[in-house]
Design a protein around this motif. Structure first.
Motif, PDB file in Angstrom:
ATOM      1  N   PHE A  83       0.822  -1.206   0.000  1.00  0.00           N
ATOM      2  CA  PHE A  83       0.000   0.000   0.000  1.00  0.00           C
ATOM      3  C   PHE A  83       0.858   1.259   0.000  1.00  0.00           C
ATOM      4  O   PHE A  83       2.079   1.210   0.123  1.00  0.00           O
ATOM      5  CB  PHE A  83      -0.941  -0.002   1.215  1.00  0.00           C
ATOM      6  N   GLY A  84       0.196   2.395  -0.107  1.00  0.00           N
ATOM      7  CA  GLY A  84       0.815   3.704   0.035  1.00  0.00           C
ATOM      8  C   GLY A  84      -0.132   4.598   0.803  1.00  0.00           C
ATOM      9  O   GLY A  84      -1.354   4.480   0.661  1.00  0.00           O
ATOM     10  N   SER A  85       0.399   5.492   1.604  1.00  0.00           N
ATOM     11  CA  SER A  85      -0.454   6.333   2.449  1.00  0.00           C
ATOM     12  C   SER A  85      -1.287   7.319   1.636  1.00  0.00           C
ATOM     13  O   SER A  85      -2.299   7.815   2.114  1.00  0.00           O
ATOM     14  CB  SER A  85       0.395   7.089   3.476  1.00  0.00           C
ATOM     15  N   TRP A  86      -0.890   7.614   0.407  1.00  0.00           N
ATOM     16  CA  TRP A  86      -1.615   8.549  -0.442  1.00  0.00           C
ATOM     17  C   TRP A  86      -2.766   7.882  -1.193  1.00  0.00           C
ATOM     18  O   TRP A  86      -3.579   8.544  -1.828  1.00  0.00           O
ATOM     19  CB  TRP A  86      -0.653   9.155  -1.468  1.00  0.00           C
ATOM     20  N   CYS A  87      -2.840   6.571  -1.117  1.00  0.00           N
ATOM     21  CA  CYS A  87      -3.773   5.775  -1.918  1.00  0.00           C
ATOM     22  C   CYS A  87      -5.107   5.610  -1.187  1.00  0.00           C
ATOM     23  O   CYS A  87      -5.172   4.951  -0.156  1.00  0.00           O
ATOM     24  CB  CYS A  87      -3.108   4.418  -2.188  1.00  0.00           C
ATOM     25  N   GLU A  88      -6.165   6.207  -1.732  1.00  0.00           N
ATOM     26  CA  GLU A  88      -7.481   6.119  -1.096  1.00  0.00           C
ATOM     27  C   GLU A  88      -8.010   4.684  -1.002  1.00  0.00           C
ATOM     28  O   GLU A  88      -8.517   4.288   0.044  1.00  0.00           O
ATOM     29  CB  GLU A  88      -8.481   7.025  -1.807  1.00  0.00           C
ATOM     30  N   PRO A  89      -7.927   3.880  -2.072  1.00  0.00           N
ATOM     31  CA  PRO A  89      -8.388   2.494  -1.942  1.00  0.00           C
ATOM     32  C   PRO A  89      -7.591   1.713  -0.888  1.00  0.00           C
ATOM     33  O   PRO A  89      -8.133   0.822  -0.235  1.00  0.00           O
ATOM     34  CB  PRO A  89      -8.170   1.910  -3.339  1.00  0.00           C
ATOM     35  N   CYS A  90      -6.316   2.068  -0.715  1.00  0.00           N
ATOM     36  CA  CYS A  90      -5.504   1.406   0.321  1.00  0.00           C
ATOM     37  C   CYS A  90      -6.081   1.704   1.697  1.00  0.00           C
ATOM     38  O   CYS A  90      -6.211   0.820   2.542  1.00  0.00           O
ATOM     39  CB  CYS A  90      -4.053   1.887   0.255  1.00  0.00           C
ATOM     40  N   GLY A  91      -6.421   2.954   1.924  1.00  0.00           N
ATOM     41  CA  GLY A  91      -7.031   3.336   3.200  1.00  0.00           C
ATOM     42  C   GLY A  91      -8.373   2.665   3.412  1.00  0.00           C
ATOM     43  O   GLY A  91      -8.706   2.248   4.526  1.00  0.00           O
TER      44      GLY A  91
END
Length: 160
Positions: A83-91
């Motif tokens: 994941f990445g912290s900027w990624c909405e689907p990740c959140g």
């Protein structure tokens, strides 16, 4: 009024086809590094010997700087979440991963988050706090493990 609606119904498909044609022509003009890919790239994994125990193993630092190896969890069911912290689907998927971890950690389930953030702890820690994540998260700012696991877009989750 009916004539206007009829003209729009006739013209709309033609406009859409013309727009698609323009996009396709413009894409051909772009250098290959900037082209828009509609399908994932083909990956040649035929040269990989996946029979070895260490082929997929990796070692990355956690948020405290301690090195963690995938092989440390041998014998457990492991969920790898890239994941990445900027990624909405990740959140959006973090609460589900946290819930699965909480419910199954006593049965040996290991959830390992692998963050691609170049700034490391500075951006990842607030992201995890926002979603109340308690499972271990490792930092991969140079995307070495992302590349090894052929991660081309995020989020990606593997069950090992």
């Amino acid at each position: 009024m009916e004539k206007v609606v009829s003209k729009i119904q006739y013209a709309l498909p033609i406009i859409v086809i013309a727009l698609v044609a323009v996009v396709m022509i413009e894409q051909q003009k772009l250098p290959s590094s900037q082209s828009i890919t509609l399908a994932p790239p083909k990956m040649d994994i035929s040269s990989l010997d996946v029979r070895g125990e260490d082929v997929w193993d990796f070692e990355l630092p956690d948020l405290s700087g301690n090195l963690v190896k995938l092989s440390d969890f041998k014998g457990n069911v492991v969920v790898l979440n890239f994941f990445g912290s900027w990624c909405e689907p990740c959140g959006a998927e973090m609460p589900s991963l946290q819930k699965a971890f909480q419910r199954n950690k006593e049965r040996g389930l290991v959830v390992l988050g692998i963050a691609a953030d170049p700034e490391g702890v500075k951006t990842v820690a607030p992201f995890l706090k926002n979603y109340n994540v308690t499972f271990p998260v490792l930092l991969d700012p140079k995307n070495k493990v992302f590349s090894r696991y052929f991660v081309r877009a995020i989020p990606v989750t593997y069950l090992l």
